[in-house]
Design a protein around this motif. Structure first.
Motif, short mmCIF file in Angstrom:
data_model
loop_
_atom_site.label_atom_id
_atom_site.label_comp_id
_atom_site.label_asym_id
_atom_site.label_seq_id
_atom_site.Cartn_x
_atom_site.Cartn_y
_atom_site.Cartn_z
N GLN A 271 0.05 1.56 -9.01
CA GLN A 271 0.00 0.25 -8.34
C GLN A 271 1.34 -0.04 -7.67
O GLN A 271 2.40 0.07 -8.28
N ASP B 203 6.09 9.22 -1.04
CA ASP B 203 4.68 9.46 -1.34
C ASP B 203 4.41 9.04 -2.78
O ASP B 203 5.11 9.47 -3.70
N LYS C 44 1.45 8.97 -5.74
CA LYS C 44 0.18 9.63 -6.05
C LYS C 44 -0.04 9.63 -7.55
O LYS C 44 0.87 9.44 -8.35
N GLY C 45 -1.32 9.84 -7.92
CA GLY C 45 -1.71 9.97 -9.32
C GLY C 45 -2.77 11.05 -9.44
O GLY C 45 -3.05 11.78 -8.48
N ASP D 237 -8.38 10.25 -10.06
CA ASP D 237 -8.78 9.03 -9.36
C ASP D 237 -7.91 7.83 -9.73
O ASP D 237 -8.32 6.68 -9.52
N TYR D 238 -6.77 8.08 -10.32
CA TYR D 238 -5.83 6.99 -10.62
C TYR D 238 -4.73 6.96 -9.57
O TYR D 238 -4.14 7.99 -9.24
N VAL D 239 -4.46 5.77 -9.04
CA VAL D 239 -3.42 5.57 -8.04
C VAL D 239 -2.42 4.57 -8.61
O VAL D 239 -2.81 3.46 -9.01
N GLY E 24 1.40 9.28 -13.02
CA GLY E 24 1.73 8.85 -11.68
C GLY E 24 3.11 9.35 -11.29
O GLY E 24 3.94 9.66 -12.15
N ARG F 199 0.81 -1.22 0.00
CA ARG F 199 0.00 0.00 0.00
C ARG F 199 0.84 1.27 0.00
O ARG F 199 0.36 2.32 -0.41
N SER F 200 2.06 1.17 0.47
CA SER F 200 2.90 2.35 0.58
C SER F 200 4.36 1.96 0.44
O SER F 200 4.73 0.78 0.58
#
Length: 458
Positions: free
Chosen positions: A61, A51, A53-54, A57-59, A79, A45-46
């Motif tokens: 992977q 950090d 980010k995208g 609403d795109y993150v 991204g 997840r991290s």
């Protein structure tokens, strides 16, 4: 040539001094993927100290060994991954990135490696062509001017608006061509900064080097990527910042990071303990109610987003069910493969039983066939190698001689045949007399019949 022990000791001390002078120390809070196995995310997840980010609403992977900044589908995604801490090293340092770019035949996209001030760091992911003003350095990797690949370096002191430039590529201070797409392996690129020069190295070869740039400390590292409508997928596997200076300004931060790591370890231990308790509970439920649990195992699960699963229990249940489904499918495939293998073995044995071994007569037939084939091939070779012109001339002369002989001997032979087999004059005389007698007799008979016939008077 004789080398004394004193010379050997001198050489050893010199090598040790050189290796110590060139030793590189990895800055952990500015790096990921440097640990054994290349693991960069403990929880998928991290990324620690970074950090991700995208936009829209795109993150990006996050996997255990890579960060996918832009997906292979769909296109037009952006991204980025930014370091949470600044670079506090005044001496020589090296930033190394291992990435992979893959896509369709005419895919497009670009990758940027940033070293900028804090005001530009952690912003919305952008490329050189969409960012306005920035203070620092950026390396752009894309297919500039339709080539197979290009690496270019840009500097800005915060006064040049890149987005307003008609052709910002003319502002590059260094560039080189390099085909980076669909290589099938990772592409390493290094940014080496030391007192008096800046060098960009890609795949072990120098791309460009200059002695007119000195980058200040206190700036932030970041990597951003953007894809076009026909997308390129950019994957970052490692980002390692190293320095030869052991005394750095981030020493006071180590306790904070150590406490954070200790807190993370405590959370991991608590999570592992809860996972063991949940597993033990599930095992007990399976032992006491196996007949009902088998019927409750779903055959298939719908795809859900990871963010929609909030609680740890739901996450474990979803993962448990999916692993069981995969296990059942693998077992079914194994059974199918084993059954196919058994059927093929049975067919092979049946076929081998039906094959009759060749006896002596069959071997003799084969030898005769081979002999005929060899003879035929010999005749063909003879026909192809010999000239039959002389033989045809001889046959032609023989036919002409035979014709002349027949023409000369034909009258004599015909006369002999006629004289030996033809009728004589006596035979002709008797035939003529017999014909006269027959005509005379026929006339006499006619006259008598006419005289004796009744007459009619009128």
């Amino acid at each position: 040539m004789h080398i004394t022990s004193q010379s050997l000791r001198s050489i050893a001390w010199a090598a040790l001094a050189i290796s110590t002078a060139r030793a590189q120390y990895v800055i952990d809070n500015l790096s990921f993927g440097q640990k054994l196995g290349g693991y960069i995310s403990p929880d998928l997840r991290s990324v620690p100290h970074f950090d991700v980010k995208g936009i829209d609403d795109y993150v990006p992977q996050i996997l255990s060994d890579r960060v996918i900044l832009t997906p292979p589908y769909p296109g037009s995604k952006r991204g980025a991954i930014w370091a949470q801490e600044a670079m506090h090293h005044s001496g020589a340092w090296t930033a190394s990135v291992d990435f992979r770019a893959s896509g369709m035949e005419r895919g497009a996209g670009n990758l940027q490696i940033w070293y900028v001030k804090e005001s530009q760091a952690h912003e919305t992911p952008a490329s050189l062509y969409t960012v306005s003003k920035f203070d620092g350095l950026v390396l752009v990797i894309d297919q500039y001017e339709g080539r197979g690949g290009s690496v270019r370096g840009f500097l800005n002191d915060g006064t040049i608006d890149m987005a307003a430039q008609h052709d910002p590529d003319t502002l590059a201070f260094g560039k080189c061509d390099y085909a980076y797409r669909n290589r099938g392996e990772l592409t390493p690129i290094k940014l080496h900064h030391a007192e008096g020069f800046l060098e960009v190295i890609i795949d072990g070869a120098t791309c460009f080097k200059t002695d007119k740039i000195k980058l200040p400390e206190g700036y932030y590292f970041g990597i951003s990527a953007s894809s076009a409508e026909n997308p390129d997928s950019f994957e970052i596997h490692r980002f390692i910042v190293s320095t030869s200076n052991t005394n750095t300004r981030d020493e006071p931060n180590r306790n904070r990071y150590a406490n954070a790591d200790q807190h993370q370890q405590q959370q991991n231990l608590a999570s592992q303990k809860g996972h063991e308790q949940q597993t033990h509970k599930n095992q007990q439920q399976q032992n006491y109610g196996s007949s009902t649990s088998q019927s409750d195992i779903p055959k298939m699960l719908e795809d859900v987003l990871a963010g929609n699963i909030r609680s740890q229990q739901d996450q474990f249940a979803d993962l448990h069910n999916r692993i069981q489904i995969i296990n059942n499918r693998v077992f079914e495939i194994a059974e199918l493969v084993e059954r196919i293998h058994k059927d093929n073995a049975d067919r092979w044995n049946e076929l081998m039983h039906r094959v009759v071994p060749i006896d002596d007569r069959g071997a003799a037939t084969i030898r005769n066939v081979e002999k005929v084939e060899r003879t035929t091939m010999q005749i063909l070779r003879d026909l192809e190698s010999k000239d039959f012109k002389d033989m045809m001339n001889q046959i032609h002369r023989a036919l002409e001689n035979n014709q002349e002989g027949v023409m000369r001997s034909l009258p004599t032979v015909m006369g002999a045949v006629v004289s030996s087999h033809g009728p004589s004059m006596t035979t002709f005389f008797f035939i003529a007399v017999a014909v006269q007698i027959m005509i005379t007799g026929a006339y006499i008979v006619y006259k008598k019949r006419k005289g004796g016939a009744p007459k009619k008077y009128l």
